[in-house]
Design a protein around this motif. Structure first.
Motif, PDB file in Angstrom:
ATOM      1  N   THR A  21     -25.695  16.796  13.964  1.00 19.76           N
ATOM      2  CA  THR A  21     -24.361  17.089  14.481  1.00 19.76           C
ATOM      3  C   THR A  21     -23.497  17.707  13.387  1.00 19.76           C
ATOM      4  N   THR A  22     -23.616  17.192  12.177  1.00 16.51           N
ATOM      5  CA  THR A  22     -22.844  17.748  11.059  1.00 16.51           C
ATOM      6  C   THR A  22     -23.213  19.199  10.794  1.00 16.51           C
ATOM      7  N   LEU A  23     -24.499  19.483  10.682  1.00 15.90           N
ATOM      8  CA  LEU A  23     -24.943  20.845  10.364  1.00 15.90           C
ATOM      9  C   LEU A  23     -24.632  21.815  11.496  1.00 15.90           C
ATOM     10  N   SER A  24     -24.897  21.382  12.736  1.00 13.28           N
ATOM     11  CA  SER A  24     -24.696  22.294  13.863  1.00 13.28           C
ATOM     12  C   SER A  24     -23.213  22.591  14.075  1.00 13.28           C
ATOM     13  N   THR A  25     -22.349  21.601  13.799  1.00 14.30           N
ATOM     14  CA  THR A  25     -20.908  21.853  13.918  1.00 14.30           C
ATOM     15  C   THR A  25     -20.436  22.790  12.812  1.00 14.30           C
ATOM     16  N   ALA A  26     -20.902  22.567  11.597  1.00 10.48           N
ATOM     17  CA  ALA A  26     -20.514  23.439  10.477  1.00 10.48           C
ATOM     18  C   ALA A  26     -20.960  24.876  10.713  1.00 10.48           C
ATOM     19  N   SER A  27     -22.083  25.072  11.396  1.00  8.26           N
ATOM     20  CA  SER A  27     -22.595  26.428  11.633  1.00  8.26           C
ATOM     21  C   SER A  27     -21.649  27.255  12.492  1.00  8.26           C
ATOM     22  N   LEU A  28     -20.737  26.618  13.219  1.00  4.99           N
ATOM     23  CA  LEU A  28     -19.792  27.358  14.057  1.00  4.99           C
ATOM     24  C   LEU A  28     -18.816  28.175  13.212  1.00  4.99           C
ATOM     25  N   LEU A  55     -22.556  39.171  16.196  1.00  5.40           N
ATOM     26  CA  LEU A  55     -21.603  38.066  16.294  1.00  5.40           C
ATOM     27  C   LEU A  55     -21.692  37.363  17.646  1.00  5.40           C
ATOM     28  N   ALA A  56     -21.916  38.137  18.710  1.00  5.21           N
ATOM     29  CA  ALA A  56     -22.082  37.530  20.029  1.00  5.21           C
ATOM     30  C   ALA A  56     -23.304  36.631  20.055  1.00  5.21           C
ATOM     31  N   LEU A  57     -24.388  37.088  19.428  1.00  8.41           N
ATOM     32  CA  LEU A  57     -25.599  36.262  19.361  1.00  8.41           C
ATOM     33  C   LEU A  57     -25.348  35.008  18.522  1.00  8.41           C
ATOM     34  N   LEU A  58     -24.582  35.141  17.434  1.00 13.16           N
ATOM     35  CA  LEU A  58     -24.284  33.981  16.587  1.00 13.16           C
ATOM     36  C   LEU A  58     -23.397  32.965  17.302  1.00 13.16           C
ATOM     37  N   CYS A  59     -22.587  33.413  18.257  1.00 11.11           N
ATOM     38  CA  CYS A  59     -21.797  32.463  19.041  1.00 11.11           C
ATOM     39  C   CYS A  59     -22.704  31.513  19.814  1.00 11.11           C
ATOM     40  N   GLY A  60     -23.953  31.928  20.023  1.00  6.77           N
ATOM     41  CA  GLY A  60     -24.916  31.052  20.671  1.00  6.77           C
ATOM     42  C   GLY A  60     -25.193  29.777  19.904  1.00  6.77           C
ATOM     43  N   LEU A  61     -24.812  29.733  18.614  1.00  5.34           N
ATOM     44  CA  LEU A  61     -24.940  28.484  17.864  1.00  5.34           C
ATOM     45  C   LEU A  61     -24.160  27.368  18.544  1.00  5.34           C
ATOM     46  N   GLY A  62     -23.003  27.730  19.143  1.00  2.00           N
ATOM     47  CA  GLY A  62     -22.232  26.743  19.870  1.00  2.00           C
ATOM     48  C   GLY A  62     -22.943  26.278  21.128  1.00  2.00           C
ATOM     49  N   GLY A  63     -23.599  27.203  21.817  1.00  2.00           N
ATOM     50  CA  GLY A  63     -24.331  26.826  23.021  1.00  2.00           C
ATOM     51  C   GLY A  63     -25.496  25.912  22.726  1.00  2.00           C
ATOM     52  N   GLY A  64     -26.159  26.127  21.601  1.00  2.00           N
ATOM     53  CA  GLY A  64     -27.300  25.294  21.255  1.00  2.00           C
ATOM     54  C   GLY A  64     -26.911  23.842  21.018  1.00  2.00           C
ATOM     55  N   ASN A  65     -25.672  23.623  20.571  1.00  2.42           N
ATOM     56  CA  ASN A  65     -25.236  22.259  20.243  1.00  2.42           C
ATOM     57  C   ASN A  65     -25.292  21.303  21.423  1.00  2.42           C
ATOM     58  N   PHE A  66     -25.151  21.832  22.642  1.00  2.00           N
ATOM     59  CA  PHE A  66     -25.084  20.957  23.806  1.00  2.00           C
ATOM     60  C   PHE A  66     -26.364  20.132  23.950  1.00  2.00           C
ATOM     61  N   SER A  67     -27.514  20.764  23.784  1.00  2.00           N
ATOM     62  CA  SER A  67     -28.778  20.050  23.970  1.00  2.00           C
ATOM     63  C   SER A  67     -28.918  18.907  22.977  1.00  2.00           C
ATOM     64  N   THR A  74     -16.788  20.000  22.152  1.00  2.00           N
ATOM     65  CA  THR A  74     -15.692  20.809  22.687  1.00  2.00           C
ATOM     66  C   THR A  74     -15.521  22.092  21.882  1.00  2.00           C
ATOM     67  N   LEU A  75     -15.544  21.972  20.565  1.00  2.00           N
ATOM     68  CA  LEU A  75     -15.439  23.150  19.702  1.00  2.00           C
ATOM     69  C   LEU A  75     -16.628  24.074  19.883  1.00  2.00           C
ATOM     70  N   ALA A  76     -17.820  23.488  20.063  1.00  2.00           N
ATOM     71  CA  ALA A  76     -19.019  24.307  20.261  1.00  2.00           C
ATOM     72  C   ALA A  76     -18.878  25.159  21.512  1.00  2.00           C
ATOM     73  N   PHE A  77     -18.385  24.577  22.600  1.00  2.00           N
ATOM     74  CA  PHE A  77     -18.206  25.345  23.830  1.00  2.00           C
ATOM     75  C   PHE A  77     -17.119  26.402  23.669  1.00  2.00           C
ATOM     76  N   ALA A  78     -16.071  26.072  22.937  1.00  2.00           N
ATOM     77  CA  ALA A  78     -14.993  27.041  22.726  1.00  2.00           C
ATOM     78  C   ALA A  78     -15.504  28.277  21.998  1.00  2.00           C
ATOM     79  N   VAL A  79     -16.247  28.063  20.923  1.00  2.00           N
ATOM     80  CA  VAL A  79     -16.784  29.197  20.162  1.00  2.00           C
ATOM     81  C   VAL A  79     -17.837  29.940  20.982  1.00  2.00           C
ATOM     82  N   TRP A  80     -18.636  29.194  21.740  1.00  2.00           N
ATOM     83  CA  TRP A  80     -19.697  29.821  22.535  1.00  2.00           C
ATOM     84  C   TRP A  80     -19.133  30.830  23.532  1.00  2.00           C
ATOM     85  N   MET A  81     -18.038  30.450  24.195  1.00  2.00           N
ATOM     86  CA  MET A  81     -17.516  31.266  25.276  1.00  2.00           C
ATOM     87  C   MET A  81     -16.325  32.135  24.878  1.00  2.00           C
TER      88      MET A  81
END
Length: 903
Positions: free
Chosen positions: A535-542, A566-578, A476-483
């Motif tokens: 999951t720990t690392l990818s969440t912390a990257s947000l 920064l917009a490109l870095l928000c993609g870290l949240g999008g990557g978490n879904f996979s 949920t947080l990953a999608f929030a930061v992504w968008m």
């Protein structure tokens, strides 16, 4: 390895000749750190051009290390070392003929050959000493780095007396003469001499390069990127830094920089001795830990503070003066010196027969650090205007290196003693109430059988649900930061940012582009690293984009380039879904998999709606007080705290990161390499499902990003932000609540109905736009979000069903267990990869709207294009899966079960 130990006199001769030669080579290699300042003034070079000039010799020295290491193994260190020094002397003399920036760069490439000497010496010296003394020997040889200090100490005086040309001529003569002396005085190393005496051929290139496929080698390379590459970069950069920041003359700057080079060189022998005594791993912990502390001190720029105290304003400043700066650098150099020795202590121990190739690669990556970092130092200075930005970059490299080393060591410990570690209590104070077999919670589950009804009822369901409910908030947080940009861009013009409409659409589209691309890589991470760690690392990257946005929006002068990054870095949240979907898919049996994945994805998608509801609220108040910064003034006289759009997620990200690390599990059975997962690229259904998922999830995420801006442009009188969250909310809830439908009716049939509904929804939207009716426009989009959410769930339900049937066909002779494992592995990989490709819809849909509006003045052409695409998707769904004779027809109509594997 050394078969018959040579005499002590021969060992000392080889060691001190090599060390002397390396000292001269290093002195020549860093010659531009002094003469470059004069050349910069003569040619009027920019910061970037100067950085490129002083870094060019480092490029040649780095790239040649790999091949020089291989040649040393084949032809012997005596010959290769001598020729390398003679050729370097010739190239250095040619410097005096250069008369333009281009010719200086060309000559600098030749001078860089001096840097290749390091790996020659490592391969040569290591053959003279047994393993228990190689740390000290190689550390002593590495003291040749002091050549950088020799250049900084002596070259300024020669420069004043004879000009930069005099420095080049003297240094060229010295290294050429050393090459001749080395050929005359040195002996062939024992291994090479024995091989030559027996007529044994040198190892082939394939044999020498074989260890380079090990990830461990690349981890060593990153360590050396900092301890050596960072050392070279600072050795080149510091004279310029000191003259600009502290205003000292070149001779003083050279001597101060020489103090750093001295400490980063002469203690290398001590680092080797410590590595022999305490172990290279321990020394690397010391290196990274202390380096992080010193770099944090050096990273802090001169700052003025004003505190509102009881009796008025209290003002003070922080600034590191010259001599504390030099002392801190000396301490940093000391630990970098220890680290250089420790890295190369590893190599002859782990790879005794491949020192040339492995050491060549490690040395090459380290040397490339000396080339890349000065260029980045210059670029960062031009971009930020902050001199200490170079130390911030090095601090990031140190933290990443230390984290990778620590987690790798823990992984090795768990691999060796996993069962014993799992039986320990989580905290020492719990030892008295710890009951083995009952109170421990192993992080890696060795026995996982979700299809076994008894196992699932006894403990499988409990563990799976715990992992699911820890995964959902992280996603949920990953999608929030992504968008988050979909809301932020709508307010940027009102707080003083003068970006064009096309630039704003780019900012809305770029997170989707980077997120979709990252998903491709994230698709394969869970089976490689484990779901808990990843999951720990990818969440912390947000935290990176969340905090970055919070700072960037506070200053209207922030360059557009920063917002793009920064917009490109928000993609870290999008990557978490996979990775999240692949991880959860491993935990549940096939009867519950569709619903579990729908809950994970649907409630995760809810992050978009939560963000679009929460951000417009929190930016209207000073949630974080003085810590959050000052509000921005609106053009209509109001004020907002736009930074809260990023800062509001930080505490939740921290909590979710900790929860994932403490509460989630890895499944040993789910581990597999990239090569094992890559088989999905040969499965045609992988690509078909990618197409369908672009139609469902690509629509959901693309319309989520574009809907607020599109509404604002098409209906200026409507406050788009009041309604923006409703579409993603409907899509997320329909996904979470429709998983049971696909499990019961069949994913193929539901997907077919979804695309029919999406076609009808687009028609309604077009009618609303053409007729100027916001009600029709809004209703059409809400229906589109609803159907896309249902389709997101149904397409993912299709994948494991398809793959069970395909695996039964492709592996007819496999056992039931083998088929189950292969089905789970390929289904998880396809789910993750499909999610990656579907994410590109979040880029193309906003860009399609932006291009359509720019070219035609309206969004109609883009919508007609989407309608045609949905027609294609419905045709593919029917033709491949749901028609009579299609892959899923009989299964979904209850006429046959999925073929059970042969027992």
């Amino acid at each position: 390895m050394v078969e018959h130990l040579p005499s002590r006199s021969d060992q000392q001769r080889a060691l001190w000749l090599s060390t002397s030669a390396f000292t001269l080579c290093f002195a020549v290699w860093t010659i531009f750190s002094i003469i470059g300042i004069t050349i910069k003034a003569e040619l009027g070079l920019s910061e970037f051009q100067y950085g490129l000039l002083i870094a060019t010799p480092v490029l040649t020295g780095s790239l040649t290390r790999l091949i020089l290491g291989v040649w040393t193994e084949r032809f012997g260190g005596r010959l290769v070392f001598a020729l390398q020094m003679i050729l370097t002397g010739f190239a250095t003399y040619l410097l005096t003929w250069a008369d333009s920036y281009a010719t200086f760069l060309l000559a600098a490439l030749g001078v860089g050959l001096a840097g290749g000497s390091f790996i020659i010496g490592v391969a040569y010296v290591s053959k003279w000493f047994p393993a228990e003394k190689q740390g000290l020997a190689l550390g002593t040889f590495g003291m040749g780095n002091v050549g950088a200090a020799v250049t900084k100490f002596l070259a300024p005086f020669v420069l004043v007396a004879a000009g930069w040309q005099g420095v080049a001529e003297i240094w060229a003569a010295a290294i050429a003469l050393m090459g001749v002396a080395f050929w005359l005085l040195a002996k062939d190393d024992p291994d090479f001499a024995a091989r030559k005496a027996r007529g044994v051929k040198a190892p082939t290139l394939a044999e020498q390069f074989a260890p380079l496929k090990n990830l461990q080698v690349w981890r060593f390379s990153l360590y050396y990127f900092f301890v050596f590459g960072g050392f070279v970069a600072l050795a080149l950069w510091l004279p310029h830094y000191l003259t600009d920041v502290y205003g000292v003359e070149v001779r003083t700057a050279g001597m101060a920089a020489a103090a750093f080079s001295l400490s980063a060189s002469v203690f290398r022998a001590y680092g080797g001795a410590l590595s022999d005594r305490f172990g290279a791993r321990t020394v690397m912990y010391w290196t990274f830990g202390f380096a992080a502390v010193f770099l944090f001190m050096l990273s802090y720029p001169p700052t003025d503070y004003v505190i509102h105290g009881k009796n008025g304003l209290i003002a003070f400043s922080t600034r590191m003066d010259l001599w504390p700066f030099v002392a801190t650098l000396f301490a940093l150099g000391f630990f970098m010196s220890l680290g250089k020795a420790a890295v190369f202590k590893h190599i002859p121990v782990y790879y005794p027969n491949h020192v040339g190739a492995v050491g060549g690669l490690v040395g090459m990556i380290g040397g490339l650090g000396g080339f890349i970092l000065p260029i980045v130092f210059g670029a960062l200075l031009d971009l930020t205007g902050v001199y200490t930005s170079c130390f911030v970059l090095l601090l990031v490299v140190v933290v990443v290196s230390m984290a990778w080393m620590h987690f790798s060591i823990r992984a090795m410990e768990r691999q060796a003693q996993g069962k014993a570690l799992d039986q320990l209590p989580a905290f020492a104070e719990l030892a008295e109430i710890h009951v083995p077999g009952k109170t421990e919670m192993p992080k890696t589950i060795q026995d996982w059988r979700p299809e076994d009804a008894q196992f699932w009822a006894d403990k499988g369901r409990r563990i799976a649900r715990r992992n699911l409910w820890l995964s959902i908030p992280a996603l949920t947080l990953a999608f929030a930061v992504w968008m988050v940009w979909s809301v932020v861009i709508a307010r940027l013009p009102a707080i003083g940012f003068s970006f064009s409409q096309d630039q704003l659409f780019w900012l809305a589209a770029l997170p989707a582009l980077s997120g979709a691309t990252l998903r491709i890589f994230y698709s394969f991470m869970v089976p490689i690293f484990g779901g808990r760690l990843w999951t720990t690392l990818s969440t912390a990257s947000l935290l990176i984009p969340a905090m970055g946005i919070g700072y960037a929006v506070q200053n209207p002068q922030t360059p557009y380039l920063i917002f793009v990054v920064l917009a490109l870095l928000c993609g870290l949240g999008g990557g978490n879904f996979s990775s999240s979907m692949a991880n959860i898919g491993f935990f549940f049996p096939r009867a519950e998999k569709g619903n579990a994945m729908a809950l994970n994805a649907g409630l995760g998608n809810l992050g978009v709606s939560i963000m679009q509801f929460l951000v417009p609220v929190v930016i209207t108040m000073g949630v974080f007080g003085a810590l959050g910064g000052q509000p921005q003034q609106l053009t209509d006289g109001g004020q907002v705290w736009m930074q809260n759009a990023g800062f509001v997620w930080v505490p939740f990200i921290l909590a979710s990161t900790i929860a994932a690390w403490l509460g989630m599990n890895d499944i040993a059975d789910a581990k597999s390499s990239f090569r094992e997962q890559a088989v999905i690229f040969s499965r045609r259904h992988n690509w078909i499902m990618c197409l369908l998922y672009v139609g469902t999830f690509g629509s959901f995420i693309g319309y989520s990003a574009a809907f607020p801006m599109l509404t604002k442009l098409a209906f200026p009188g409507v406050n788009a932000l009041q309604y923006a969250f409703l579409g993603p909310l409907i899509g997320a809830l329909s996904r979470a609540g429709s998983g049971w439908m696909a499990d019961r009716v069949g994913g193929g049939r539901v997907t077919f109905g979804v695309f029919l509904g999406m076609i009808a929804s687009v028609v309604v939207i077009i009618q609303g736009l053409n007729g100027g009716s916001f009600a029709l426009f809004f209703a059409g989009f809400m229906a589109l979000f609803f159907f896309s959410g249902v389709g997101n769930s149904s397409t993912f339900q299709m994948i494991p069903v398809i793959m069970r049937k395909e695996i039964a066909r492709l592996y007819p002779n496999a056992t039931a267990e083998e088929r189950r494992r292969q089905t789970e592995r390929e289904s998880a990989a396809i789910v993750a990869f499909t999610a990656a490709i579907g994410g590109y819809g979040g880029f193309f849909i906003p860009k399609a709207f932006g291009s359509s509006i720019q070219l035609t003045g309206g969004a109609g052409p883009a919508l007609w294009g989407f309608l045609v695409f949905y027609v294609l998707c419905i045709a593919v769904t029917w033709g491949v899966y749901t028609r009579r004779g299609g892959l899923l027809h009989d299964i979904e109509h209850g006429r046959t079960a999925v073929a059970a594997p042969a027992q």
